[in-house]
Scaffold this active site. Sequence first.
Site, PDB file in Angstrom:
ATOM      1  N   GLU A  49       0.856  -1.189   0.000  1.00 59.46           N
ATOM      2  CA  GLU A  49       0.000   0.000   0.000  1.00 59.46           C
ATOM      3  C   GLU A  49       0.891   1.237   0.000  1.00 59.46           C
ATOM      4  OE1 GLU A  49      -2.990   0.331   2.984  1.00 59.46           O
ATOM      5  OE2 GLU A  49      -3.718  -1.708   2.690  1.00 59.46           O
ATOM      6  N   ASP A  60      -6.574   7.543  10.183  1.00 59.82           N
ATOM      7  CA  ASP A  60      -5.224   7.214  10.623  1.00 59.82           C
ATOM      8  C   ASP A  60      -4.926   7.714  12.033  1.00 59.82           C
ATOM      9  OD1 ASP A  60      -4.375   5.952   8.215  1.00 59.82           O
ATOM     10  OD2 ASP A  60      -4.319   7.928   7.284  1.00 59.82           O
TER      11      ASP A  60
END
EC number: 4.2.1.20
Length: 269
Positions: A49, A60
Amino acid sequence: MNLIDKRFAELKERGETAMIPFLTIGDPTIEASLELILEMERAGADLIELGVPYSDPLADGPVIQRSSERALLRKITIFDVIDVARQARSRGSKLPFILFTYYNPVLQIGLERIFKTMQENEISGIIIPDLPLEEDSETRAIAESYGVHLIPLVAPTSNERVKRIAAGARGFVYCVSSLGVTGERAEFFGGIEDFLSTVREAANVPIVVGFGISNREQVERFEKLCDGVVVGSAIVRTIESALHHFQQDAAHPEGLQQIGGFVGQLKGR
């Protein structure tokens, strides 16, 4: 055939689970990110990724937020991230690349342009965590027209939407193992086994687990339940701990060995 589909088919034949590292491109530098991709591949990564740094990364946790902040200080854009994939290919990388980005950069650039650019640079998939199923039809159609898989996220809180999300998935289904944002955890959502079983029954593609997985013991637990495991914050934190090496040299042997060794350990090598 899309490289993601090809890689999962190869792993299934070998009876292996995919190890999928995440890294924020441009942290600490573009040059170091390129070297890290190649090192992770040598260490056993099966897909990677490529994180696009973003100023407001809602999904996040603090470790990846800090990495985004460092990369943004260098003014890293989505096109810089795509170019790193191109450079990795020119250096011999065979990995399927997956772009991880929020929707605003994609929208600002334009769907046709971004997916055409991804196709031209051999990026096989994209994850957009703030694009829900109910609003993804146009993006999905354009992505598929360029041979790029729009990979959905499904969480334990998706409830009745789990089956609808999984049933229409391409590439793989990204199953969120924990409630909240990314970050290393000692414990996961209590009903994780039943959740993964529900997704497995509904999906016609592999299922992958991420969010909070940080060591080999946790990887081994999930290998029995899924087709792939994403490790993000633990890898980004390891890169953060080696920043002083990469500030001296993008291909610093000790810095690369530190990250490569960790990925190899996660893979079980």
